[in-house]
Each structure stands twice: as structure tokens, then as C-alpha cells.
Design an enzyme around this catalytic site. Sequence first.
Site, mmCIF file in Angstrom:
data_model
loop_
_atom_site.group_PDB
_atom_site.id
_atom_site.type_symbol
_atom_site.label_atom_id
_atom_site.label_comp_id
_atom_site.label_asym_id
_atom_site.label_seq_id
_atom_site.Cartn_x
_atom_site.Cartn_y
_atom_site.Cartn_z
ATOM 1 N N LYS A 275 0.834 -1.198 0.000
ATOM 2 C CA LYS A 275 0.000 0.000 0.000
ATOM 3 C C LYS A 275 0.874 1.256 0.000
ATOM 4 C CE LYS A 275 -3.847 0.262 2.394
ATOM 5 N NZ LYS A 275 -4.809 0.224 3.533
ATOM 6 N N ILE A 276 0.572 2.141 -0.939
ATOM 7 C CA ILE A 276 1.270 3.422 -1.050
ATOM 8 C C ILE A 276 0.214 4.507 -1.189
ATOM 9 C CG2 ILE A 276 2.925 4.796 -2.372
ATOM 10 C CD1 ILE A 276 4.126 2.200 -3.427
#
Length: 359
Positions: free
Chosen positions: A139-140
Site C-alpha cells: 500500500k502506497i
Amino acid sequence: MTHIDELASLGTSTWLDDLSRDRIRTGNLQEVIDTKSIVGVTTNPAIFAAAMSKGTAYDEQIAALKADKAALDEAVYAMTIDDVREACDLFTDIYRDTDGRDGRVSIEVDPRISADRDATLSQAKELWKKVDRPNVMIKIPATQDSLPAITDALAEGISVNVTLIFSVARYREVIAAYREGVRRAQENGHDVSGIHSVASFFVSRLDTEVDRRLEEIGTEQALALRGKAGVANARRAYAVFQDIGRSDLPEGANVQRPLWASTGVKNPEYPATMYVTELAGPDTVNTMPEATIDAVLEQGGLHGDTLNGTVDEAQQVFEDLVAVGVDLEDVFAVLEREGVDKFVSAWQELLDSMATQLQ
């Protein structure tokens, strides 16, 4: 067939927005998979902070890390990586049976470095390597500073959950980042059919902020718009996905599915399943807290595809919001800033708690 199965038949995969070692080791996560038709898991710093601050599930590993004199960040990630790895293993069959679309488990990069492209990419690569499972997603956050790192990670063959999306304008940039990432991945020799991504729109937080402003305005027209912004915004995003989300991808590349996040209602006056029944449709994911999953299982209320053909109505909601005086650009800016700050605060809380335990 459960109502979650019915939701899947409409094209929406249901992922659980929660993870803890207790869930894994007691068999609860497997039970949720088996009995509630859950096909993935998402996590964030707040979820891990809550998990590690309760019970004794992590005590043995904390003692070992303390004996090894592990650095604080190293200790926290050692535990989160172990949890994500074990969760990935539980979803292996789903991952295989869905050709990688589902069976996914997400783990987030340190939110404190979201403005640093090189540091974000470096940690994404490290997490991808250390979890060492093909069904993990890194996740970014979709901040302006992080968009290049999203492209860079995809170009390395890493599957990415792009999180903290609030505005349709930012979503268009996310789509562009995904296209460029998979194009570069193909040039780098990666099999793009194995790269998957979701674009995570936060729904209920938008209603919370917009409703607050509508109540401050206080007119009859403004108050009538409460509880409408979140669904309308997601539907507008879905229309963009239908328009450009499938185009200009390399041969064999997967579409980046929209994911509806923050789908537990914050206002108890709203139906508990509102962000599920009104956002059902093809090629989407809905990640829900277990209370929302249970509400869907118990109440149902699904009434077919509620995404296709809804953009005109959704656009009218936004025009009405502007007409009564809601500054939507400011709303989106505030929510993105607060979203990053909340994750940073949760991560710092986790580090502080762990520091005490390691001492």
C-alpha cells in the site's frame, strides 16, 4: 448463497479491513474466509497499532526481538510482516482460483516517508521481498509526492494498493501512474499479467467532512444533501474507470480495480450497509470492517448493479453541493492531509508502545 456471495455475483469482491495475530492463530481468519465469503484483507498502521496493543499474541516475538536488541522500526515491521505472510498463506487457494485478482493481503509503507519517492520505493521493494508471497499488495498513499513511487514500484513488478484517494481528479492521476508503471514493467521484462493493483477510494470520511460543512451552512437545501457526497463521489470515480480505466494498457495487463474503503458508516443514522448496497458493480472491491460484513450478511438490501448508469445523478449531487456553498477542493485537500496525519499518528503510537515493551 450469502448476501456477500450475491455481492460477488454483481462483480464486487469483499475484503476484510482488519488483521491481527489473534485472528490468524485462533483460526478466526480462516473461519471468516470459510463462512463469510471474504476473499482478501487490507491493513493500515491504525489496524496494526490496535492489534499489537492488545492481548499477549505478540509477547513471545517481542521477547525474542528484545533479546536480539532489534531496532524499533525493525521490530515493528518484523511482526507486521509475519502477520501478513501468514495471512497470505491462508488466501493462497483463493489467489490461485481467481488468477490473482483476489486472495490479496495489503501491507503499507511507513506513512512518515510518503513524501520521499526514493525511500518509499526502497521500502516497497523491501516489504515485497520480505513478505515473499505473490499475493501480497504494497500500500502506497496517493499523495502528489507518492505518485512517482507508485509508478516506480509497479515498474519493478510489485502489485500495489494505491490508498487514500479522495478526489476524482487525483484518481485520474492514479490511473496514469498505473498505466506508466505497467508499461515500464513490461519494458523491464516482467510478466504484466502477474501485476495487480487497486485504487482505494475512501468513502465515509468524505460524508463526515461534507456533512459537517452542510450543517454549518444550515439551510434546508444544504441539510437535504447530507449523506450523499460519499456515494456520489465513488460513482463519479467509477464512471472514470469505465471511461479510461481499461484503455491504453499493455497487452496482458490487468485493469486496476476501484476499491471502496472506509465503508463502515460513521453516522449511526445512516444504514449500516449504505456504502455496500449503493456501490455494487463489476470490477470493484469493497473492503469492510467485520461489523459491516455482518450487517450485509444479516440485512442484505442489495438491489443489483448500483454503479453503471448513475453518473448523471452523482454529478448533480456535486453541483448541488457547490451551489449551497461547499468548497469541494478544500474538502479533498483537508481529507488527504488528515488521512496521512492519522496514519502517521497511528504509526507513531505503535512505535511508542513497542519502545516501551522492548525496554
